[in-house]
Design a protein around this motif. Structure first.
Motif, PDB file in Angstrom:
ATOM      1  N   VAL A 225      58.294  22.436  38.285  1.00  0.00           N
ATOM      2  CA  VAL A 225      57.861  22.747  39.648  1.00  0.00           C
ATOM      3  C   VAL A 225      57.571  24.238  39.775  1.00  0.00           C
ATOM      4  CG1 VAL A 225      58.661  22.924  42.044  1.00  0.00           C
ATOM      5  CG2 VAL A 225      58.958  20.788  40.784  1.00  0.00           C
ATOM      6  N   SER A 226      58.464  25.063  39.231  1.00  0.00           N
ATOM      7  CA  SER A 226      58.268  26.509  39.299  1.00  0.00           C
ATOM      8  C   SER A 226      56.974  26.926  38.604  1.00  0.00           C
ATOM      9  CB  SER A 226      59.462  27.222  38.653  1.00  0.00           C
ATOM     10  OG  SER A 226      59.285  28.617  38.669  1.00  0.00           O
ATOM     11  N   THR A 227      56.729  26.357  37.422  1.00  0.00           N
ATOM     12  CA  THR A 227      55.514  26.697  36.679  1.00  0.00           C
ATOM     13  C   THR A 227      54.261  26.207  37.390  1.00  0.00           C
ATOM     14  OG1 THR A 227      56.688  26.626  34.563  1.00  0.00           O
ATOM     15  CG2 THR A 227      54.291  26.376  34.489  1.00  0.00           C
ATOM     16  N   LEU A 228      54.283  24.970  37.835  1.00  0.00           N
ATOM     17  CA  LEU A 228      53.086  24.373  38.432  1.00  0.00           C
ATOM     18  C   LEU A 228      52.714  25.025  39.753  1.00  0.00           C
ATOM     19  CD1 LEU A 228      53.893  20.658  37.585  1.00  0.00           C
ATOM     20  CD2 LEU A 228      52.034  22.021  36.617  1.00  0.00           C
ATOM     21  N   LEU A 229      53.697  25.397  40.556  1.00  0.00           N
ATOM     22  CA  LEU A 229      53.382  26.051  41.821  1.00  0.00           C
ATOM     23  C   LEU A 229      52.668  27.377  41.588  1.00  0.00           C
ATOM     24  CD1 LEU A 229      56.548  25.385  44.046  1.00  0.00           C
ATOM     25  CD2 LEU A 229      54.333  24.228  44.084  1.00  0.00           C
ATOM     26  N   GLY A 230      52.961  28.018  40.453  1.00  0.00           N
ATOM     27  CA  GLY A 230      52.299  29.271  40.125  1.00  0.00           C
ATOM     28  C   GLY A 230      50.822  29.123  39.812  1.00  0.00           C
ATOM     29  N   TRP A 231      50.367  27.889  39.592  1.00  0.00           N
ATOM     30  CA  TRP A 231      48.948  27.632  39.308  1.00  0.00           C
ATOM     31  C   TRP A 231      48.187  27.195  40.557  1.00  0.00           C
ATOM     32  CZ3 TRP A 231      46.509  28.509  34.666  1.00  0.00           C
ATOM     33  CH2 TRP A 231      47.358  28.873  33.602  1.00  0.00           C
ATOM     34  N   PHE A 232      48.824  27.318  41.716  1.00  0.00           N
ATOM     35  CA  PHE A 232      48.185  27.022  42.991  1.00  0.00           C
ATOM     36  C   PHE A 232      47.556  25.628  43.030  1.00  0.00           C
ATOM     37  CE2 PHE A 232      48.211  31.576  42.369  1.00  0.00           C
ATOM     38  CZ  PHE A 232      48.684  32.059  43.589  1.00  0.00           C
ATOM     39  N   PRO A 233      48.335  24.570  42.791  1.00  0.00           N
ATOM     40  CA  PRO A 233      47.749  23.218  42.827  1.00  0.00           C
ATOM     41  C   PRO A 233      47.340  22.834  44.241  1.00  0.00           C
ATOM     42  CG  PRO A 233      50.137  23.077  42.716  1.00  0.00           C
ATOM     43  CD  PRO A 233      49.797  24.525  42.546  1.00  0.00           C
TER      44      PRO A 233
ATOM     45  N   ARG B 216      62.213  25.156  47.294  1.00  0.00           N
ATOM     46  CA  ARG B 216      60.927  25.694  46.866  1.00  0.00           C
ATOM     47  C   ARG B 216      59.789  24.770  47.295  1.00  0.00           C
ATOM     48  NH1 ARG B 216      60.100  28.655  41.200  1.00  0.00           N
ATOM     49  NH2 ARG B 216      61.369  30.076  42.405  1.00  0.00           N
ATOM     50  N   LEU B 217      59.996  23.470  47.165  1.00  0.00           N
ATOM     51  CA  LEU B 217      58.961  22.516  47.562  1.00  0.00           C
ATOM     52  C   LEU B 217      58.793  22.482  49.082  1.00  0.00           C
ATOM     53  CD1 LEU B 217      59.777  19.651  45.051  1.00  0.00           C
ATOM     54  CD2 LEU B 217      57.685  21.022  45.115  1.00  0.00           C
ATOM     55  N   GLN B 218      59.895  22.618  49.818  1.00  0.00           N
ATOM     56  CA  GLN B 218      59.796  22.671  51.273  1.00  0.00           C
ATOM     57  C   GLN B 218      58.990  23.893  51.711  1.00  0.00           C
ATOM     58  OE1 GLN B 218      64.018  22.559  52.160  1.00  0.00           O
ATOM     59  NE2 GLN B 218      63.898  20.437  52.882  1.00  0.00           N
ATOM     60  N   GLN B 219      59.208  25.009  51.050  1.00  0.00           N
ATOM     61  CA  GLN B 219      58.464  26.220  51.373  1.00  0.00           C
ATOM     62  C   GLN B 219      56.982  26.050  51.054  1.00  0.00           C
ATOM     63  OE1 GLN B 219      60.746  28.922  48.955  1.00  0.00           O
ATOM     64  NE2 GLN B 219      62.079  29.552  50.647  1.00  0.00           N
ATOM     65  N   ALA B 220      56.694  25.402  49.927  1.00  0.00           N
ATOM     66  CA  ALA B 220      55.298  25.167  49.562  1.00  0.00           C
ATOM     67  C   ALA B 220      54.621  24.257  50.580  1.00  0.00           C
ATOM     68  CB  ALA B 220      55.218  24.558  48.166  1.00  0.00           C
ATOM     69  N   ALA B 221      55.334  23.205  51.012  1.00  0.00           N
ATOM     70  CA  ALA B 221      54.780  22.278  52.007  1.00  0.00           C
ATOM     71  C   ALA B 221      54.554  22.993  53.339  1.00  0.00           C
ATOM     72  CB  ALA B 221      55.707  21.085  52.184  1.00  0.00           C
ATOM     73  N   ALA B 222      55.501  23.854  53.722  1.00  0.00           N
ATOM     74  CA  ALA B 222      55.358  24.602  54.973  1.00  0.00           C
ATOM     75  C   ALA B 222      54.172  25.551  54.926  1.00  0.00           C
ATOM     76  CB  ALA B 222      56.640  25.378  55.267  1.00  0.00           C
ATOM     77  N   ALA B 223      53.826  26.016  53.718  1.00  0.00           N
ATOM     78  CA  ALA B 223      52.696  26.921  53.547  1.00  0.00           C
ATOM     79  C   ALA B 223      51.365  26.178  53.457  1.00  0.00           C
ATOM     80  CB  ALA B 223      52.898  27.777  52.295  1.00  0.00           C
TER      81      ALA B 223
ATOM     82  N   ASP C  97      60.690   5.884  45.603  1.00  0.00           N
ATOM     83  CA  ASP C  97      61.981   5.752  46.268  1.00  0.00           C
ATOM     84  C   ASP C  97      61.775   6.159  47.716  1.00  0.00           C
ATOM     85  OD1 ASP C  97      64.660   5.308  46.707  1.00  0.00           O
ATOM     86  OD2 ASP C  97      65.381   6.737  45.214  1.00  0.00           O
ATOM     87  N   LEU C  98      62.764   5.878  48.554  1.00  0.00           N
ATOM     88  CA  LEU C  98      62.689   6.295  49.942  1.00  0.00           C
ATOM     89  C   LEU C  98      63.773   7.320  50.222  1.00  0.00           C
ATOM     90  CD1 LEU C  98      62.026   2.959  51.878  1.00  0.00           C
ATOM     91  CD2 LEU C  98      60.398   4.781  51.356  1.00  0.00           C
ATOM     92  N   ALA C  99      63.396   8.383  50.929  1.00  0.00           N
ATOM     93  CA  ALA C  99      64.333   9.454  51.250  1.00  0.00           C
ATOM     94  C   ALA C  99      64.700   9.395  52.730  1.00  0.00           C
ATOM     95  CB  ALA C  99      63.720  10.810  50.935  1.00  0.00           C
ATOM     96  N   GLU C 100      65.967   9.698  53.047  1.00  0.00           N
ATOM     97  CA  GLU C 100      66.366   9.800  54.439  1.00  0.00           C
ATOM     98  C   GLU C 100      65.680  11.006  55.088  1.00  0.00           C
ATOM     99  OE1 GLU C 100      70.582   9.842  54.792  1.00  0.00           O
ATOM    100  OE2 GLU C 100      70.851   7.882  53.845  1.00  0.00           O
ATOM    101  N   GLU C 101      65.551  12.087  54.324  1.00  0.00           N
ATOM    102  CA  GLU C 101      64.867  13.277  54.810  1.00  0.00           C
ATOM    103  C   GLU C 101      63.882  13.752  53.735  1.00  0.00           C
ATOM    104  OE1 GLU C 101      67.518  16.312  56.094  1.00  0.00           O
ATOM    105  OE2 GLU C 101      68.677  14.991  57.391  1.00  0.00           O
ATOM    106  N   PRO C 102      62.671  13.238  53.748  1.00  0.00           N
ATOM    107  CA  PRO C 102      61.711  13.636  52.710  1.00  0.00           C
ATOM    108  C   PRO C 102      61.349  15.120  52.810  1.00  0.00           C
ATOM    109  CG  PRO C 102      60.635  12.342  54.416  1.00  0.00           C
ATOM    110  CD  PRO C 102      62.100  12.264  54.699  1.00  0.00           C
ATOM    111  N   ILE C 103      60.991  15.690  51.672  1.00  0.00           N
ATOM    112  CA  ILE C 103      60.552  17.081  51.646  1.00  0.00           C
ATOM    113  C   ILE C 103      59.334  17.271  52.533  1.00  0.00           C
ATOM    114  CG2 ILE C 103      59.486  18.832  50.165  1.00  0.00           C
ATOM    115  CD1 ILE C 103      61.285  17.759  47.890  1.00  0.00           C
ATOM    116  N   ASP C 104      58.371  16.346  52.422  1.00  0.00           N
ATOM    117  CA  ASP C 104      57.135  16.424  53.203  1.00  0.00           C
ATOM    118  C   ASP C 104      56.671  15.010  53.543  1.00  0.00           C
ATOM    119  OD1 ASP C 104      54.801  17.245  54.402  1.00  0.00           O
ATOM    120  OD2 ASP C 104      53.764  17.730  52.533  1.00  0.00           O
ATOM    121  N   MET C 105      56.167  14.283  52.519  1.00  0.00           N
ATOM    122  CA  MET C 105      55.728  12.907  52.712  1.00  0.00           C
ATOM    123  C   MET C 105      56.353  12.033  51.619  1.00  0.00           C
ATOM    124  SD  MET C 105      51.721  13.624  53.720  1.00  0.00           S
ATOM    125  CE  MET C 105      51.468  14.787  52.374  1.00  0.00           C
TER     126      MET C 105
END
Length: 358
Positions: free
Chosen positions: A126-134, A151-158, A167-175
Motif C-alpha cells: 500500500v505504501s509503495t503503490l500510493l506513491g505511484w498516484f494510482p 493511510r488508506l483513509q487519508q488517501a480516500a479523503a484526498a 468481505d463485509l466491514a462494519e466500518e469500511p475505509i471508503d467503499m
C-alpha cells in the motif's frame, strides 16, 4: 554517393539510447503535443483520423508513456492496483476478470499484487503503490494494520477511491463489496443440521492469517451451539491448502473424533481431497460421512459424488467493485457505498437430501 551526401530521413526514427518523447510522436504524426496527449489519454476528444495517425507514430517510434511524470502532473494515473491474498487459488480469476471488464471499457489498467495473507506485506505494498498516484485501489478483505487503514483513509479523503472486497466491514475505509463469511458458516451448519447430522466438524487451513476463513468457522460454531449441537469438532492446519491436505485433515478428524458425521471444509480442494480419502477408506458419502466445500469451483461438480459447496458471484463482485470506483472517479457519489453480494449453497450429493416429512 559521395562522402558529403547524407541519406534523407523520410520519417521520424528513434535515436538509439534515447527515450522517445511525446513531442517526437506529435511531430511524426503532424499534430500538436496536446492533441497527441489527448489521443492517447482521452481518445474521445480527438477525431478517429487524428488518433489513427498518433497511434501509427507511437508504434513506429516505440513510444512508451512516462506514467510517473503524468501521474505527478495530474495527481493520479490510469492504473488501478488490485491486492489479492494469493495467486495459488483460481477463485480470484473471475473477480479479476470482472474488474478488468469494467475498467478496460473506461481506459484504466489493472495492476495486480499479492499479499500472501500477510498484513505487513500488505502495508508495504500500500505504501509503495500510493506513491505511484494510482487512480484508485481495490484490496481483498477488511482486516488491515492500523497504520495501513489510516493511510488508506487519508488517501480516500484526498479523493482516491478505495474499495475493500470479498468481505463485509462494519466500518469500511471508503467503499465495500462482499458478503458475510459468518453468515456463510451459519448457513452451512444449518444445512447439515436440517439433514439430520448431529456431529458436525469444520476443517480449514491458514486460520491464523486468513481472517475470512476464521469468520466462517466462527459463524459455523455459533449456529451449531444455538441448535444445541456439539461445536468443538474443529481442525485447522497452517499448511497451504491442497487436495492432499484435505485427505490428511479428514484422516486426522476421524482419528480424533470418530463420531463425526459431516465436515465443512474451508474450500473445495480440501473437500475433494477428503472425498478421495473417504473412498480409500471405503466410507460411503454422504451416508457415513457428509462433505461440504466452499467457492463452488469446477472440481466440486466434477467429482463423484459431486460435492456441495457455497457459491459466490465473483465476476459480478469484480464488476461492481470497479463500478463503484469509476463512479467516484467521475465525481459522483455512489448510491450504495456498501454492497452485499450474498451467497448460495449449492446442494449436491455429498450432503444428502432433506429428510421426508411424514
Amino acid at each position: 554517393m559521395t562522402s558529403s551526401t547524407k541519406p534523407r530521413r523520410t520519417r521520424a526514427t528513434p535515436v538509439q539510447g534515447k527515450r522517445v518523447t511525446l513531442k517526437e510522436v506529435a511531430d511524426a504524426a503532424g499534430v500538436g503535443e496536446i492533441t497527441a496527449s489527448r489521443a492517447l489519454r482521452t481518445p474521445d476528444m480527438v477525431s478517429p483520423r487524428l488518433r489513427k495517425r498518433v497511434l501509427a507514430a507511437v508504434e513506429r517510434l516505440g513510444y512508451v508513456a512516462n506514467r510517473v511524470a503524468s501521474g505527478l502532473a495530474s495527481g493520479s494515473s490510469r492504473v488501478v492496483p488490485v491486492l489479492i491474498p494469493t495467486l495459488a487459488h483460481t477463485v480470484y480469476v473471475p473477480f479479476l476478470r470482472g474488474v478488468h471488464d469494467e475498467l478496460d471499457r473506461h481506459g484504466h489498467e489493472v495492476l495486480l499484487a499479492t499479499t500472501e495473507y500477510d498484513q505487513d506485506s500488505e502495508a508495504r505494498l500500500v505504501s509503495t503503490l500510493l506513491g505511484w498516484f494510482p487512480a484508485g485501489l481495490l484490496l481483498a478483505g477488511v482486516d488491515h494494520l492500523p497504520a495501513t487503514r489510516l493511510r488508506l483513509q487519508q488517501a480516500a479523503a484526498a479523493g482516491m477511491p478505495v474499495v475493500e472486497f470479498m468481505d463485509l466491514a462494519e466500518e469500511p475505509i471508503d467503499m465495500n463489496v462482499g458478503f458475510s463469511h459468518r453468515a456463510v458458516g451459519a448457513a452451512v451448519a444449518a444445512h447439515f443440521a436440517e439433514r439430520g447430522y448431529r456431529h458436525i466438524a469444520y476443517a480449514g487451513t491458514l486460520a491464523a492469517r486468513d481472517r475470512r476463513s476464521a469468520r466462517r468457522a466462527e459463524g459455523f460454531r455459533v449456529e451449531l451451539a444455538a441448535r444445541g449441537l456439539p461445536d468443538h469438532y474443529e481442525l485447522c492446519s497452517e499448511e497451504p491448502f491442497s487436495i492432499g491436505l484435505g485427505g490428511s485433515l479428514l484422516a486426522q478428524l476421524l482419528e480424533r473424533y470418530p463420531q463425526v458425521q459431516a465436515v465443512f471444509f474451508a474450500n473445495d480442494d480440501l473437500a475433494a481431497g477428503a472425498l478421495f480419502e473417504a473412498q480409500r477408506r471405503g466410507l460411503r458419502v454422504p451416508e457415513e460421512i457428509a462433505l461440504m466445500g466452499f467457492n463452488d469451483t469446477e472440481i466440486a461438480a466434477a467429482v463423484r459424488p459431486a460435492i456441495s459447496s457455497v457459491a459466490v458471484d465473483r465476476h459480478g463482485m469484480g464488476r461492481r467493485a470497479a463500478a463503484l470506483l469509476l463512479e467516484r472517479l467521475a465525481g459522483r457519489e455512489p448510491s450504495q457505498r456498501v454492497i452485499d453480494t450474498g451467497f448460495e449453497i449449492v446442494a449436491r450429493a455429498s450432503t444428502g437430501t432433506l429428510p421426508q416429512t411424514p
